[in-house]
Design an enzyme around this catalytic site. Structure first.
Site, PDB file in Angstrom:
ATOM      1  N   VAL A  43       0.839  -1.203   0.000  1.00 20.65           N
ATOM      2  CA  VAL A  43       0.000   0.000   0.000  1.00 20.65           C
ATOM      3  C   VAL A  43       0.874   1.252   0.000  1.00 20.65           C
ATOM      4  O   VAL A  43       0.656   2.182  -0.794  1.00 20.65           O
ATOM      5  CB  VAL A  43      -0.956  -0.026   1.219  1.00 20.65           C
ATOM      6  CG1 VAL A  43      -1.663   1.316   1.381  1.00 20.65           C
ATOM      7  CG2 VAL A  43      -1.981  -1.139   1.046  1.00 20.65           C
ATOM      8  N   GLU A  48      -3.483  -6.532  -4.996  1.00 19.05           N
ATOM      9  CA  GLU A  48      -2.137  -6.825  -5.480  1.00 19.05           C
ATOM     10  C   GLU A  48      -2.223  -7.419  -6.880  1.00 19.05           C
ATOM     11  O   GLU A  48      -3.161  -8.149  -7.193  1.00 19.05           O
ATOM     12  CB  GLU A  48      -1.434  -7.776  -4.515  1.00 19.05           C
ATOM     13  CG  GLU A  48      -1.113  -7.093  -3.212  1.00 19.05           C
ATOM     14  CD  GLU A  48      -0.480  -8.007  -2.187  1.00 19.05           C
ATOM     15  OE1 GLU A  48       0.141  -9.010  -2.574  1.00 19.05           O
ATOM     16  OE2 GLU A  48      -0.613  -7.697  -0.991  1.00 19.05           O
ATOM     17  N   LYS A  58     -14.412  -0.168   4.689  1.00 15.00           N
ATOM     18  CA  LYS A  58     -13.304  -1.042   4.275  1.00 15.00           C
ATOM     19  C   LYS A  58     -13.564  -2.491   4.700  1.00 15.00           C
ATOM     20  O   LYS A  58     -13.465  -3.423   3.896  1.00 15.00           O
ATOM     21  CB  LYS A  58     -11.996  -0.523   4.885  1.00 15.00           C
ATOM     22  CG  LYS A  58     -10.813  -1.448   4.696  1.00 15.00           C
ATOM     23  CD  LYS A  58     -10.459  -1.646   3.231  1.00 15.00           C
ATOM     24  CE  LYS A  58      -9.456  -2.769   3.051  1.00 15.00           C
ATOM     25  NZ  LYS A  58      -9.182  -3.073   1.661  1.00 15.00           N
ATOM     26  N   GLY A  76     -13.023 -21.666  -7.118  1.00  9.80           N
ATOM     27  CA  GLY A  76     -11.650 -22.150  -7.009  1.00  9.80           C
ATOM     28  C   GLY A  76     -11.406 -22.729  -5.637  1.00  9.80           C
ATOM     29  O   GLY A  76     -12.333 -23.230  -4.991  1.00  9.80           O
ATOM     30  N   CYS A 125      -5.283  -9.689   3.036  1.00  8.87           N
ATOM     31  CA  CYS A 125      -6.448  -8.869   3.381  1.00  8.87           C
ATOM     32  C   CYS A 125      -7.714  -9.664   3.677  1.00  8.87           C
ATOM     33  O   CYS A 125      -8.240  -9.574   4.787  1.00  8.87           O
ATOM     34  CB  CYS A 125      -6.723  -7.867   2.261  1.00  8.87           C
ATOM     35  SG  CYS A 125      -5.462  -6.593   2.186  1.00  8.87           S
TER      36      CYS A 125
HETATM   37  N1  LIG Z   1      -1.687  -5.547   0.463  1.00  8.56           N
HETATM   38  C1  LIG Z   1      -2.913  -5.246   0.071  1.00  8.56           C
HETATM   39  O1  LIG Z   1      -3.409  -5.770  -0.940  1.00  8.56           O
HETATM   40  C2  LIG Z   1      -3.756  -4.250   0.844  1.00  8.56           C
HETATM   41  C3  LIG Z   1      -4.876  -3.682   0.228  1.00  8.56           C
HETATM   42  C4  LIG Z   1      -5.630  -2.769   0.935  1.00  8.56           C
HETATM   43  C5  LIG Z   1      -5.321  -2.467   2.257  1.00  8.56           C
HETATM   44  N2  LIG Z   1      -4.254  -3.058   2.843  1.00  8.56           N
HETATM   45  C6  LIG Z   1      -3.942  -2.711   4.216  1.00  8.56           C
HETATM   46  O2  LIG Z   1      -2.894  -1.753   4.210  1.00  8.56           O
HETATM   47  C7  LIG Z   1      -2.001  -1.978   5.304  1.00  8.56           C
HETATM   48  C8  LIG Z   1      -0.594  -2.231   4.786  1.00  8.56           C
HETATM   49  O3  LIG Z   1      -0.642  -3.420   4.026  1.00  8.56           O
HETATM   50  P1  LIG Z   1       0.605  -3.877   3.140  1.00  8.56           P
HETATM   51  O4  LIG Z   1       0.180  -5.109   2.421  1.00  8.56           O
HETATM   52  O5  LIG Z   1       1.123  -2.701   2.368  1.00  8.56           O
HETATM   53  O6  LIG Z   1       1.632  -4.247   4.307  1.00  8.56           O
HETATM   54  P2  LIG Z   1       3.151  -4.692   4.154  1.00  8.56           P
HETATM   55  O7  LIG Z   1       3.393  -5.657   5.231  1.00  8.56           O
HETATM   56  O8  LIG Z   1       3.446  -5.043   2.738  1.00  8.56           O
HETATM   57  O9  LIG Z   1       3.942  -3.349   4.474  1.00  8.56           O
HETATM   58  C9  LIG Z   1       3.954  -2.752   5.734  1.00  8.56           C
HETATM   59  C10 LIG Z   1       5.268  -1.992   5.857  1.00  8.56           C
HETATM   60  O10 LIG Z   1       5.205  -1.208   7.046  1.00  8.56           O
HETATM   61  C11 LIG Z   1       6.505  -1.218   7.615  1.00  8.56           C
HETATM   62  N3  LIG Z   1       6.412  -0.757   9.011  1.00  8.56           N
HETATM   63  C12 LIG Z   1       6.041  -1.443  10.108  1.00  8.56           C
HETATM   64  N4  LIG Z   1       6.077  -0.635  11.186  1.00  8.56           N
HETATM   65  C13 LIG Z   1       6.477   0.584  10.742  1.00  8.56           C
HETATM   66  C14 LIG Z   1       6.702   1.824  11.353  1.00  8.56           C
HETATM   67  N5  LIG Z   1       6.530   2.011  12.656  1.00  8.56           N
HETATM   68  N6  LIG Z   1       7.097   2.859  10.588  1.00  8.56           N
HETATM   69  C15 LIG Z   1       7.272   2.682   9.256  1.00  8.56           C
HETATM   70  N7  LIG Z   1       7.072   1.530   8.617  1.00  8.56           N
HETATM   71  C16 LIG Z   1       6.681   0.488   9.351  1.00  8.56           C
HETATM   72  C17 LIG Z   1       6.985  -2.638   7.418  1.00  8.56           C
HETATM   73  O11 LIG Z   1       8.389  -2.727   7.550  1.00  8.56           O
HETATM   74  C18 LIG Z   1       6.489  -2.911   5.999  1.00  8.56           C
HETATM   75  O12 LIG Z   1       7.454  -2.541   5.043  1.00  8.56           O
HETATM   76  C19 LIG Z   1      -2.603  -3.110   6.114  1.00  8.56           C
HETATM   77  O13 LIG Z   1      -3.426  -2.579   7.104  1.00  8.56           O
HETATM   78  C20 LIG Z   1      -3.441  -3.850   5.070  1.00  8.56           C
HETATM   79  O14 LIG Z   1      -4.515  -4.541   5.658  1.00  8.56           O
HETATM   80  C21 LIG Z   1      -3.444  -3.937   2.162  1.00  8.56           C
END
Ligand SMILES: NC(=O)c1ccc[n+]([C@@H]2O[C@H](COP(=O)([O-])OP(=O)(O)OC[C@H]3O[C@@H](n4cnc5c(N)ncnc54)[C@H](O)[C@@H]3O)[C@@H](O)[C@H]2O)c1
Length: 449
Positions: A17, A156, A205, A254, A261
């Site tokens: 994200v 993703e 959400k 599937g 998520c």
């Molecule tokens: N991946 C998806 O498809 C998606 C889609 C929509 C929403 N979300 C939501 O968005 C959020 C992030 O998801 P993601 O998949 O990008 O997570 P991710 O695990 O890929 O990335 C999270 C990042 O945050 C960093 N981090 C942790 N603590 C930190 C801090 N204190 N300061 C700075 N960075 C820090 C980690 O090192 C990591 O790089 C989650 O709440 C998820 O549910 C994800």
């Protein structure tokens, strides 16, 4: 956006994200400071490498590198930006609640934020989190620091498109002015903007992901019934999807949903309801159907091969979906251990997630190529619908396999073509293969001796 002065922005968390959001904002002309606590991640970004596999992301980061800055120091971000988007991970606890420790860690570091800063929550959080954060700011005398809920809906594999052309942007604010400042960032995208209260934004959400997960479990149960009654779920889904009240999306049967998520957000909403005194029965069923769906692969293999002890099973596609190297909650993480528990030899292949899979999948043999995976295998199981797997239907693969059996967990292949090519082919919710229980090809057929 050339020529227009755009506000500098901060992004906290350089995951799927955070990085996609940062790239998109930079593309819109903002200077963006990206902060992560993982030094390896920041170092890779500074070298010009994307630490995650997301189509187009590496190019977008490179294209905008003049406007992107990476740091481990939150202070550097706060010095540059007055709007900070929090994109840290919010995984599940073992009990299925949301683990907010990364979010609280960010807040703990914000010891004396300046008035005028707006903290924007893009991470998915339980309803009520914004209220708690607002109360915390107020208790610290930080009434001038704004808080906005701005949940992210990207998928993703198509994340850049999803972020640059969103169906909607949801903005939940305590103060209208804060909501307007955040909305202004998104205005150039031309998407509908839903202004609402913070709790409702948080619920939009969770409810959106719960609705999508429900559709997947629904069509999977329809598929399971199709198998019993001789209908074809692909035809059924086509017929359902043309109904404008229902639409065609998320009706692909599937082996169930995975990823970072749907499983955790469905569980988080169920737990949120339970913690608030409500038993969310529908969601409990959606989650259970999804768990069982992955395990049907084992039954399908057994139906064709009998006991799986010493059978070699090629597990094709390990990431939770194609076009990503994300292994979080991937169905392969359930199917591989189940096969190993049955005594099978598991040969696993994925075009991009092999390194990530090695870190989390024990006891399996990893194959560098698709051909290595299927060579001498008793069955090939399609776990993730990578386009590369369309190549399975070939005489080379058929001849390389010990038993030319394909169990297609994603309904990727054309059944008629697979059977015409000499495979025993079984999918999800489609009429069954005509030749069940084939003997082991390189052994004398049992019963004929
Ligand atoms: N991946 C998806 O498809 C998606 C889609 C929509 C929403 N979300 C939501 O968005 C959020 C992030 O998801 P993601 O998949 O990008 O997570 P991710 O695990 O890929 O990335 C999270 C990042 O945050 C960093 N981090 C942790 N603590 C930190 C801090 N204190 N300061 C700075 N960075 C820090 C980690 O090192 C990591 O790089 C989650 O709440 C998820 O549910 C994800």
């Amino acid at each position: 956006m050339a020529g227009e002065e755009r506000e500098p922005l901060g992004v906290v968390g350089a995951g799927w994200v955070g990085l996609v959001t940062a790239a998109c904002f930079a593309e819109l002309g903002h200077e963006v400071v990206v902060r992560d606590i993982a030094p390896g991640r920041i170092a890779a970004l500074e070298r010009g490498e994307s630490p995650i596999h997301e189509p187009g992301l590496g190019e977008a980061l490179a294209r905008n590198r003049q406007r992107l800055r990476y740091t481990e120091d939150l202070g550097e971000l706060l010095e540059a930006a007055r709007i900070a988007f929090v994109c840290v991970g919010t995984p599940s606890t073992p009990e299925g609640d949301t683990d907010l420790s990364a979010v609280w860690h960010v807040l703990d570091e914000l010891d004396s934020p300046e008035e005028g800063l707006v903290l924007v929550m893009k991470s998915t959080v339980p309803v009520g989190t914004g209220e708690r954060i607002r109360a915390r700011f107020d208790a610290l005398g930080l009434a001038g620091v704004g808080y906005v809920s701005n949940p992210e809906f990207l998928s993703e594999g198509t994340a850049l498109l999803d972020v640059t052309s969103p169906d909607r942007v949801v903005i939940g604010a305590f103060a209208d002015e804060d909501g307007r400042r955040v909305a202004a960032v998104y205005e150039p995208l031309g998407a509908p903007i839903v202004h609402t209260d913070v709790a409702s934004a948080e619920m939009i959400k969770l409810a959106s992901n719960a609705a999508l997960a429900t559709r997947i479990s629904f069509i999977n149960e329809i598929a399971n019934v199709c198998e019993l009654v001789g209908a074809d779920v692909q035809e059924v889904a086509r017929g359902i999807g043309l109904d404008r009240r229902l639409g065609p999306h998320f009706l692909r049967a599937g082996i169930g949903f995975g990823g970072s998520c749907f499983p955790k957000d469905a569980s988080a909403l169920k737990q949120l309801a339970a913690n608030s005194g409500y038993h969310f029965q529908l969601l409990s069923a959606v989650i259970e159907v999804n768990e069982l769906q992955k395990r049907r692969i084992i039954q399908k293999l057994q139906a064709h091969l009998g006991p799986l002890r010493d059978r070699t099973i090629a597990l094709l596609g390990l990431a939770y979906k194609p076009h990503t190297n994300d292994m979080r909650e991937a169905p392969s993480l359930v199917i591989a251990p189940r096969l190993l528990a049955e005594g099978a030899v598991v040969r696993a292949w994925d075009p991009v997630a092999l390194d990530e899979a090695r870190a989390v999948l024990g006891g399996v043999v990893f194959a560098e190529t698709l051909h290595d995976a299927v060579n001498d295998a008793d069955a090939a199981v399609i776990v993730t619908e990578w386009p590369e797997l369309l190549e399975l239907v070939s005489s080379d693969v058929r001849d390389a396999m010990r038993t030319p059996l394909i169990v297609d967990g994603r309904n990727l292949l054309d059944p008629a073509a697979a059977r015409a090519a000499g495979f025993t082919y079984e999918a999800i919710g489609r009429p069954l293969a005509l030749v069940p229980h084939p003997p082991r090809a390189k052994e004398p057929a049992r019963g004929l001796l």
